[in-house]
Design an enzyme around this catalytic site. Structure first.
Site, PDB file in Angstrom:
ATOM      1  N   HIS A   1      -6.831  10.059  -2.845  1.00 16.98           N
ATOM      2  CA  HIS A   1      -6.307   9.995  -1.483  1.00 16.98           C
ATOM      3  C   HIS A   1      -6.734  11.020   0.305  1.00 16.98           C
ATOM      4  CE1 HIS A   1      -1.494   9.704   1.072  1.00 16.98           C
ATOM      5  NE2 HIS A   1      -3.001   9.928   2.609  1.00 16.98           N
TER       6      HIS A   1
ATOM      7  N   TYR B   1       4.678   9.307  -0.137  1.00 19.63           N
ATOM      8  CA  TYR B   1       4.772   9.120   0.644  1.00 19.63           C
ATOM      9  C   TYR B   1       6.631   8.911   0.662  1.00 19.63           C
ATOM     10  CZ  TYR B   1       0.895   6.265   2.161  1.00 19.63           C
ATOM     11  OH  TYR B   1      -0.414   6.107   2.580  1.00 19.63           O
TER      12      TYR B   1
ATOM     13  N   ASP C   1       0.558  -1.090  -0.148  1.00 17.71           N
ATOM     14  CA  ASP C   1       0.061   0.179  -0.184  1.00 17.71           C
ATOM     15  C   ASP C   1       1.117   1.504   0.386  1.00 17.71           C
ATOM     16  OD1 ASP C   1      -2.560   1.150   0.590  1.00 17.71           O
ATOM     17  OD2 ASP C   1      -1.814   2.215   1.708  1.00 17.71           O
TER      18      ASP C   1
ATOM     19  N   LYS D   1      -1.935   6.025  -4.185  1.00 16.33           N
ATOM     20  CA  LYS D   1      -2.785   7.146  -3.876  1.00 16.33           C
ATOM     21  C   LYS D   1      -2.578   8.195  -5.068  1.00 16.33           C
ATOM     22  CE  LYS D   1      -3.715   4.732   0.687  1.00 16.33           C
ATOM     23  NZ  LYS D   1      -1.996   4.611   0.150  1.00 16.33           N
TER      24      LYS D   1
END
Length: 315
Positions: free
Chosen positions: A107, A45, A40, A74
């Site tokens: 997101h 990130y 995921d 996302k």
């Protein structure tokens, strides 16, 4: 080969939030070796290139095939306009070294001013001056763009993250392709019983993040950490774990997965990495599930309202 549906999404995955870039390729590789088949990620990130490197290594060594893996990522808030959705998705695919994502999520239900990736990537929540620049792109425009990605086979399932029931109800009214997954913060201090029932009623699968509650937020010095006891250190959770010959972490994960809710824990510790993925081989009693759920405090850690009152999506 037919596309995998959300019903085939693994119940236990590996979350890439806060995995350092310089460690991510190795951590992903080790996670796959340990048995994880769901990764995921998210553009926010900042480690998708490295995650893709770890995945490629595992595939090249014959540990897994691409079809055996489920990759979720996302769309970030600054790419909500229709003309930016496809461009950003293709960039993310290139970063991962993939032809398609198994699941692509919005997101947050928050649209921010577009930032050219050449200027800053990932762009984060604020500009260099520390300001949140909101852009008025409706969710319908973004969702329609995701449906187009689906029709082009760039993403095989689409869904949302950090949405509550009212927004989901609105989305369901106009969506040609229904959201297959909702990813939200969920743990015994934030049970969200009504939201779970809503998703079950509409056939939307749930993925829970922050399954260990405050544990994920300690290193970020989140002020709400002080409002509750660490779930992994609670004696009541430990007693349930002892009864089943499991760890407290495994009990917290099974509390979710036993109800069909997927989880995406993260650990760089080899033992905990293995324990987390090996948390499906026992069942809590109905009384134990009720006991864990009874810890509910309505305590939410992931709340953009702390950044700017205009994005108080949980108010």
């Amino acid at each position: 080969m037919p596309f995998k549906s959300a019903a085939e999404m693994p119940l236990v995955g590996f979350g890439l939030w806060k995995v350092p870039k310089d460690e991510c390729a190795e951590v992903v590789y080790q996670a796959i070796k340990a048995g994880y088949r769901l990764l995921d990620g998210a553009s926010d990130y900042g480690n998708e290139v490295e995650a893709g490197q770890g995945l490629k290594r595992a595939i090249d060594e014959g540990i897994v095939t691409r079809d055996e893996m489920w990759i979720t990522t996302k769309l970030w808030n600054t790419f909500h306009k229709a003309e930016h959705v496809a461009t950003n998705a293709r960039r993310q695919l290139a970063d991962w070294g993939l032809d398609y994502f198994d699941l692509y999520l919005i997101h947050f239900p928050i649209s921010l001013k577009y930032v050219d990736p050449k200027e800053r990537y990932p762009p984060g929540w604020t500009n260099p001056a520390g300001e949140t620049e909101i852009e008025d792109t409706p969710i319908q425009e973004t969702w329609t763009a995701l449906e187009l990605l689906h029709s082009q086979s760039l993403v095989r399932n689409i869904g949302v993250s950090n949405f509550m029931a009212p927004l989901l109800m609105d989305l369901l009214r106009y969506a040609k392709i229904k959201p297959s997954v909702l990813q939200v913060e969920m743990h015994p201090y934030l049970v969200q019983k009504e939201l779970v029932a809503f998703c079950e009623a509409f056939g939307i699968r749930i993925t829970a993040f922050s399954s260990f509650g405050p544990q994920s937020w300690i290193e970020l010095d989140h002020p709400k950490v002080a409002l509750c006891q660490n779930l992994l250190q609670r004696t009541d959770i430990a007693e349930i774990a002892k009864k089943h010959g499991k760890t407290s972490a495994q009990v917290l994960l099974r509390w979710a997965t036993q109800r069909g809710i997927a989880v995406i824990p993260k650990s760089a510790n080899p033992l905990r990495l293995a324990q987390n993925v090996d948390s499906l081989d026992f069942d809590l009693s109905p009384e134990e599930v009720k006991q864990v759920s009874g810890l509910d405090l309505g305590l939410r850690f992931n709340n953009p309202a702390a950044i700017d009152a205009r994005i108080s999506i949980f108010s």
